[in-house]
Motif scaffolding. Structure first.
Motif, mmCIF file in Angstrom:
data_model
loop_
_atom_site.group_PDB
_atom_site.id
_atom_site.type_symbol
_atom_site.label_atom_id
_atom_site.label_comp_id
_atom_site.label_asym_id
_atom_site.label_seq_id
_atom_site.Cartn_x
_atom_site.Cartn_y
_atom_site.Cartn_z
ATOM 1 N N UNK A 179 59.769 47.601 -4.966
ATOM 2 C CA UNK A 179 59.434 47.297 -3.389
ATOM 3 C C UNK A 179 57.791 48.586 -3.671
ATOM 4 N N UNK A 180 57.410 48.585 -4.503
ATOM 5 C CA UNK A 180 55.933 49.315 -4.507
ATOM 6 C C UNK A 180 55.119 47.581 -3.901
ATOM 7 N N UNK A 181 55.348 46.991 -4.749
ATOM 8 C CA UNK A 181 54.479 45.169 -5.400
ATOM 9 C C UNK A 181 54.592 44.877 -3.678
ATOM 10 N N UNK A 182 55.241 44.980 -3.389
ATOM 11 C CA UNK A 182 55.656 43.959 -2.144
ATOM 12 C C UNK A 182 54.802 45.291 -0.588
ATOM 13 N N UNK A 183 54.710 46.717 -1.589
ATOM 14 C CA UNK A 183 53.967 47.562 -0.072
ATOM 15 C C UNK A 183 52.550 48.047 -0.246
ATOM 16 N N UNK A 184 52.156 47.228 -1.760
ATOM 17 C CA UNK A 184 50.588 46.976 -1.381
ATOM 18 C C UNK A 184 49.967 45.790 -1.376
ATOM 19 N N UNK A 185 51.001 44.473 -1.370
ATOM 20 C CA UNK A 185 50.579 43.324 -0.900
ATOM 21 C C UNK A 185 50.226 42.806 -2.139
ATOM 22 N N UNK A 186 50.616 43.043 -3.339
ATOM 23 C CA UNK A 186 51.347 42.224 -4.690
ATOM 24 C C UNK A 186 52.119 41.424 -5.040
ATOM 25 N N UNK A 187 52.950 41.569 -3.797
ATOM 26 C CA UNK A 187 54.503 40.261 -3.616
ATOM 27 C C UNK A 187 54.960 40.116 -2.009
ATOM 28 N N UNK A 188 55.363 39.329 -1.843
ATOM 29 C CA UNK A 188 56.085 39.423 -0.823
ATOM 30 C C UNK A 188 57.309 39.325 -0.412
ATOM 31 N N UNK A 189 58.174 39.422 -1.348
ATOM 32 C CA UNK A 189 59.369 40.082 -1.512
ATOM 33 C C UNK A 189 60.028 40.187 -2.542
ATOM 34 N N UNK A 190 61.287 41.273 -1.815
ATOM 35 C CA UNK A 190 61.922 41.792 -3.328
ATOM 36 C C UNK A 190 63.592 42.142 -3.225
ATOM 37 N N UNK A 191 63.827 41.337 -3.802
ATOM 38 C CA UNK A 191 65.465 42.015 -4.103
ATOM 39 C C UNK A 191 66.274 43.154 -3.855
ATOM 40 N N UNK A 192 66.777 43.972 -2.968
ATOM 41 C CA UNK A 192 67.388 45.204 -2.989
ATOM 42 C C UNK A 192 68.410 45.581 -1.795
ATOM 43 N N UNK A 193 68.405 46.345 -2.008
ATOM 44 C CA UNK A 193 69.269 47.296 -1.497
ATOM 45 C C UNK A 193 68.416 48.179 -0.511
ATOM 46 N N UNK A 194 69.150 49.260 0.337
ATOM 47 C CA UNK A 194 68.860 49.631 1.921
ATOM 48 C C UNK A 194 68.031 51.407 0.838
ATOM 49 N N UNK A 195 67.430 51.558 -0.026
ATOM 50 C CA UNK A 195 66.562 52.433 -0.670
ATOM 51 C C UNK A 195 65.002 51.587 -0.590
ATOM 52 N N UNK A 196 65.346 50.410 -0.621
ATOM 53 C CA UNK A 196 63.728 50.206 0.077
ATOM 54 C C UNK A 196 63.437 50.630 1.007
ATOM 55 N N UNK A 197 64.399 50.362 2.007
ATOM 56 C CA UNK A 197 63.822 51.672 3.303
ATOM 57 C C UNK A 197 63.126 52.767 3.281
ATOM 58 N N UNK A 198 63.979 53.407 2.435
ATOM 59 C CA UNK A 198 62.887 54.785 2.510
ATOM 60 C C UNK A 198 61.847 54.533 1.725
ATOM 61 N N UNK A 199 61.471 54.254 0.535
ATOM 62 C CA UNK A 199 60.478 53.598 -0.010
ATOM 63 C C UNK A 199 59.051 52.635 0.967
ATOM 64 N N UNK A 200 59.185 51.876 1.763
ATOM 65 C CA UNK A 200 58.614 51.185 2.730
ATOM 66 C C UNK A 200 58.471 52.162 3.467
ATOM 67 N N UNK A 201 58.763 52.752 3.928
ATOM 68 C CA UNK A 201 58.704 54.130 4.954
ATOM 69 C C UNK A 201 57.991 55.067 3.907
ATOM 70 N N UNK A 202 58.018 56.007 3.158
ATOM 71 C CA UNK A 202 57.300 56.796 2.339
ATOM 72 C C UNK A 202 56.195 56.390 1.828
ATOM 73 N N UNK A 203 56.280 55.189 1.034
ATOM 74 C CA UNK A 203 55.332 55.185 0.360
ATOM 75 C C UNK A 203 53.956 53.864 0.844
ATOM 76 N N UNK A 204 54.885 53.875 1.819
ATOM 77 C CA UNK A 204 53.817 52.390 2.603
ATOM 78 C C UNK A 204 53.434 52.680 3.936
ATOM 79 N N UNK A 205 54.154 54.009 4.541
ATOM 80 C CA UNK A 205 53.497 54.329 5.925
ATOM 81 C C UNK A 205 54.919 53.208 7.225
#
Length: 161
Positions: free
Chosen positions: A44-70
């Protein structure tokens, strides 16, 4: 769906073979060289930092995007369900707890289950972190993505692992 039920002859089914060929063609666009060395939050962090375009992930990614990437759900990122054709099927793996028949301390087990399912525990451990709480209906989804997911879960044909 038929694949998960074991109803497809994987050696001879033309649609299954075509699916594998399409999947193989997509490998050039993925991180197949190191995907197994990443934890879910690193992916998920790879998406948030621009190193990846997408990930296949469940709803836990929501919290990671909010906290990790604001990032804000529905503004900075979105989500899609799949598969949607021929049927919309939601495949998910829920965390579940229960008491076994003949448990030595059934009252203590039931008391523990009440704690695990309580809003006091579900909100800080699931909702805020990005999980999808389905147990108490008093816990409302905190983002448009989770709200849509909850509606789909409650109305969709589901398969759990």
């Amino acid at each position: 769906m038929k694949f998960f039920k074991g109803e497809i002859d994987v050696a001879n089914d033309a649609i299954f073979k075509e699916s594998l060929e399409k999947f193989a063609a997509l490998q050039a666009y993925s991180n197949m060289s190191d995907h197994s060395s990443l934890t879910w939050d690193q992916a998920v962090s790879a998406v948030g930092s621009g190193q990846a375009a997408m990930t296949i992930m469940g709803t836990w990614a929501i919290g990671a995007f909010i906290k990790g990437s604001n990032w804000q759900p529905g503004v900075d990122f979105g989500a899609v369900n799949y598969p949607t054709k021929p049927d919309r099927i939601l495949l998910f793996h829920p965390d579940t707890y229960g008491c076994t028949v003949g448990a030595p301390d059934p009252e203590q087990c039931l008391a523990w289950l009440k704690v695990v399912a309580s809003p006091e525990l579900q909100i800080p451990t699931d909702v805020i972190q990005g999980g999808m709480s389905l147990a108490p209906t008093s816990i409302r989804p905190s983002s448009p993505i989770r709200s849509a997911r909850r509606c789909r879960i409650m109305s969709a044909r589901t398969l759990t692992s």
